[in-house]
Design a protein around this motif. Sequence first.
Motif, mmCIF file in Angstrom:
data_model
loop_
_atom_site.group_PDB
_atom_site.id
_atom_site.type_symbol
_atom_site.label_atom_id
_atom_site.label_comp_id
_atom_site.label_asym_id
_atom_site.label_seq_id
_atom_site.Cartn_x
_atom_site.Cartn_y
_atom_site.Cartn_z
ATOM 1 N N PRO A 1 0.805 -1.210 0.000
ATOM 2 C CA PRO A 1 0.000 0.000 0.000
ATOM 3 C C PRO A 1 0.847 1.273 0.000
ATOM 4 C CG PRO A 1 0.089 -0.923 2.210
ATOM 5 C CD PRO A 1 0.845 -1.872 1.306
ATOM 6 N N PHE A 2 0.245 2.338 -0.536
ATOM 7 C CA PHE A 2 0.863 3.657 -0.430
ATOM 8 C C PHE A 2 -0.231 4.709 -0.435
ATOM 9 C CE2 PHE A 2 1.318 2.334 -5.008
ATOM 10 C CZ PHE A 2 0.378 3.195 -5.572
ATOM 11 N N TYR B 1 -1.583 8.131 -2.062
ATOM 12 C CA TYR B 1 -1.461 8.628 -3.432
ATOM 13 C C TYR B 1 -1.877 10.097 -3.515
ATOM 14 C CZ TYR B 1 -2.600 8.956 -8.436
ATOM 15 O OH TYR B 1 -2.686 9.325 -9.747
ATOM 16 N N GLU C 1 -2.180 13.740 -6.070
ATOM 17 C CA GLU C 1 -2.181 14.340 -7.405
ATOM 18 C C GLU C 1 -2.109 15.850 -7.290
ATOM 19 O OE1 GLU C 1 -5.544 12.951 -9.656
ATOM 20 O OE2 GLU C 1 -4.482 11.129 -10.247
ATOM 21 N N LEU D 1 5.662 9.959 -9.612
ATOM 22 C CA LEU D 1 5.135 9.145 -10.704
ATOM 23 C C LEU D 1 4.888 10.066 -11.900
ATOM 24 C CD1 LEU D 1 3.637 6.362 -11.566
ATOM 25 C CD2 LEU D 1 1.572 7.580 -10.932
ATOM 26 N N ALA D 2 5.491 9.720 -13.039
ATOM 27 C CA ALA D 2 5.201 10.486 -14.259
ATOM 28 C C ALA D 2 4.396 9.560 -15.165
ATOM 29 C CB ALA D 2 6.492 10.978 -14.891
ATOM 30 N N GLY D 3 5.061 8.872 -16.106
ATOM 31 C CA GLY D 3 4.336 7.906 -16.929
ATOM 32 C C GLY D 3 4.165 6.560 -16.232
ATOM 33 N N GLY D 4 5.019 6.311 -15.251
ATOM 34 C CA GLY D 4 4.919 5.085 -14.469
ATOM 35 C C GLY D 4 5.543 3.851 -15.102
ATOM 36 N N VAL E 1 6.156 1.825 -11.929
ATOM 37 C CA VAL E 1 5.166 0.782 -11.638
ATOM 38 C C VAL E 1 5.798 -0.602 -11.769
ATOM 39 C CG1 VAL E 1 2.930 -0.205 -12.286
ATOM 40 C CG2 VAL E 1 3.212 2.280 -12.211
ATOM 41 N N MET F 1 7.715 -1.133 -8.636
ATOM 42 C CA MET F 1 6.842 -1.380 -7.479
ATOM 43 C C MET F 1 6.234 -2.781 -7.564
ATOM 44 S SD MET F 1 5.005 2.252 -6.532
ATOM 45 C CE MET F 1 4.015 2.413 -8.003
ATOM 46 N N ASN G 1 1.774 11.700 -8.135
ATOM 47 C CA ASN G 1 1.579 11.681 -9.587
ATOM 48 C C ASN G 1 1.619 13.106 -10.146
ATOM 49 O OD1 ASN G 1 0.840 11.257 -12.215
ATOM 50 N ND2 ASN G 1 -1.313 10.789 -11.763
ATOM 51 N N GLY H 1 1.067 13.753 -13.184
ATOM 52 C CA GLY H 1 0.276 13.707 -14.424
ATOM 53 C C GLY H 1 -0.829 14.741 -14.557
ATOM 54 N N ARG H 2 -1.291 15.312 -13.428
ATOM 55 C CA ARG H 2 -2.390 16.291 -13.532
ATOM 56 C C ARG H 2 -1.881 17.734 -13.467
ATOM 57 N NH1 ARG H 2 -7.275 13.031 -14.370
ATOM 58 N NH2 ARG H 2 -6.617 11.019 -13.561
ATOM 59 N N MET I 1 2.857 6.476 -22.734
ATOM 60 C CA MET I 1 2.821 6.810 -21.302
ATOM 61 C C MET I 1 4.139 7.423 -20.834
ATOM 62 S SD MET I 1 0.905 3.540 -19.598
ATOM 63 C CE MET I 1 1.845 2.204 -20.291
ATOM 64 N N GLN J 1 -10.636 4.532 -3.014
ATOM 65 C CA GLN J 1 -11.031 5.838 -3.515
ATOM 66 C C GLN J 1 -12.002 5.663 -4.661
ATOM 67 O OE1 GLN J 1 -7.320 7.724 -4.555
ATOM 68 N NE2 GLN J 1 -6.616 7.781 -2.445
ATOM 69 N N PRO K 1 -5.534 2.956 -4.532
ATOM 70 C CA PRO K 1 -4.768 3.613 -5.603
ATOM 71 C C PRO K 1 -3.649 2.745 -6.170
ATOM 72 C CG PRO K 1 -4.282 4.615 -3.466
ATOM 73 C CD PRO K 1 -5.436 3.680 -3.256
ATOM 74 N N TRP K 2 -3.312 1.661 -5.499
ATOM 75 C CA TRP K 2 -2.216 0.831 -6.020
ATOM 76 C C TRP K 2 -2.721 -0.293 -6.926
ATOM 77 C CZ3 TRP K 2 -3.115 1.598 -0.809
ATOM 78 C CH2 TRP K 2 -3.753 0.557 -0.139
ATOM 79 N N VAL L 1 -2.317 2.031 -24.525
ATOM 80 C CA VAL L 1 -1.441 1.942 -23.348
ATOM 81 C C VAL L 1 -1.531 0.524 -22.782
ATOM 82 C CG1 VAL L 1 -1.739 4.382 -22.721
ATOM 83 C CG2 VAL L 1 -3.219 2.653 -21.684
ATOM 84 N N LEU M 1 0.335 -1.321 -16.424
ATOM 85 C CA LEU M 1 1.264 -0.332 -15.853
ATOM 86 C C LEU M 1 0.569 0.987 -15.514
ATOM 87 C CD1 LEU M 1 4.536 -0.740 -17.979
ATOM 88 C CD2 LEU M 1 3.899 -1.843 -15.826
ATOM 89 N N GLN N 1 -4.775 7.067 -12.199
ATOM 90 C CA GLN N 1 -4.301 7.778 -13.396
ATOM 91 C C GLN N 1 -5.384 7.799 -14.468
ATOM 92 O OE1 GLN N 1 -0.475 5.433 -13.810
ATOM 93 N NE2 GLN N 1 0.283 7.442 -14.389
#
Lengths: 291, 167
Positions: A3-4, A6, A8, A29-32, A36, A39, A51, A53-54, A108, B3, B20-21, B58, B62, B67
């Motif tokens: 778990p983490f 998250y 944005e 995290l950018a494109g992951g 990912v 992880m 992230n 990304g937003r 991505m 979430q 989220p993971w 995509v 991943l 996202q």
Amino acid sequence: MGPFEYFEPATVEEAVSLLKKYGEGAKILAGGTDLVVMMREREIKPRYVINLGRIAGLNYVHLDGDKGLRIGALTTIAGLERAPELKSSYRIISQAAARLATIAIRNMATIGGNLCNAAPSADMAPPLLALKGAVKLTGTAGERIVPLEEFFIGPGVTTLKPDELMIEIQVPAVPAHTGGMYLKHGVKGAAGLAVVGVAAVVTLDIRDSVFEEVDIALGAVAPTPIRAKRAEALLKGQKISDGLIEEAARVTSDESSPIDDVRGSAEYRREMVRVRTWEAIRGALKLAKSV
Amino acid sequence: MKQRLELKLNGEMREVFVEPWRTLAEVLRDELGLLGTKVSCGTGDCGACNVLLEGKVVSSCLVLAPQAQGREILTIEGLATPEGLHPLQEAFIEHFAVQCGYCIPGMIITAKACLDENPDATEDEVRLAMSGNLCRCTGYVKVTEAIMAAKEKMKKSVSGTGYGKGR
Ligand SMILES: Cc1cc2nc3c(=O)[nH]c(=O)nc-3n(C[C@H](O)[C@H](O)[C@H](O)COP(=O)(O)OP(=O)(O)OC[C@H]3O[C@@H](n4cnc5c(N)ncnc54)[C@H](O)[C@@H]3O)c2cc1C
Ligand code: FES
Ligand code: FES
């Protein structure tokens, strides 16, 4: 995975303050496409994932005459592959982008992620090193610009501080009569990591058939992407000749320090550095003559 | 902590609650029961999990679930219409481009992205676009034939209400 917690953030400032707050336990995290995977394979277990990304306005390619080129850190590799700004002087960048991974990954993956991940084989590094690129970082202490050459420290290690983000890649203007070529030597064709990557950028003094400026950068053959400075010095200011290019390719090979791994032996890599450097210099030279 | 996640999935708004993971592939398969999207490598190497996110292909293994928040997703289940199968689906059947079928949803989705972007793609361009989709049984010859045949069909139907961009 997990778990983490998250996040944005909507702005760069917000992202920086999250990094400051959560420190080493946090990961951007950018494109992951690197994060990912790491992880999932439990190589890393961040407690906080931030992230980017937003965040608006970090995805751009700006070409500005004598000021050069600026690329937002969140620009995707697919975006670079297609960018009209990268079809002439900076073609080497879109050329490298087109050879990075598969289309589903390129859609991505970001340029900032490729550089910050700091794999020795990162495909965007050699072209940007050979173009004398720099990166703009921002953190609690403010912004700083670091030449890409000083950015990489070791495999997966960079000068980024725990509270810093990369926000932009900068490339100086390219003089007339300059050509660049990136060659990715791999076993699996388009979809595999580089066994050897070579970028050569050559500026010609057309009148005297002299190498005015030469920059050579290598991927996957040292702990970080590197420049082949001795080979560059050997060519710079010299009259163009086949013998000299062959000699420079040999010197470049000597400057590499590859290891044996599943993708190729050190000996094979050293030889491929020689072959591909020879090809890349000749290719860049041909392009330089045509512009 | 779970979430709320809203997706515009195959043209319909869907809502789920996930941690989220979790990956987008897991959300599609385990939360939404759309088993067309496959997972094989889980590391971006095979293309079995490919979906379209905002029209771009995509690898959903991943993509972290959040996202995809608020974004448009197209999976293999969204391709057919009440009028029938998508030309790519028809062509894969007609050209025997399917053996076990595990790789096929990812193949078709990737092929759709390729032809949406470049309706006149050459065989070489198709092969390059498909180079990230691995198949362990059919091989790639029949897959390429099927895509090239579908390309012709799609070009004919683009002007109508058929299968241009989007669905
Ligand atoms: C199947 C597959 C094939 C691949 N093939 C290639 C290949 O051929 N060539 C190649 O070079 N790479 C390849 N990669 C690796 C990867 O796709 C690239 O390195 C990609 O550019 C990473 O970008 P990203 O946005 O996905 O990074 P992420 O995974 O989001 O991030 C990577 C790292 O950089 C950090 N980071 C990201 N952005 C920033 C930022 N702006 N500021 C500070 N830190 C940041 C993250 O915290 C993380 O540690 C491949 C990956 C996969 C899964
Ligand atoms: S399962 Fe996602 S690429 Fe293989
Ligand atoms: S049909 Fe079996 S993996 Fe492709």
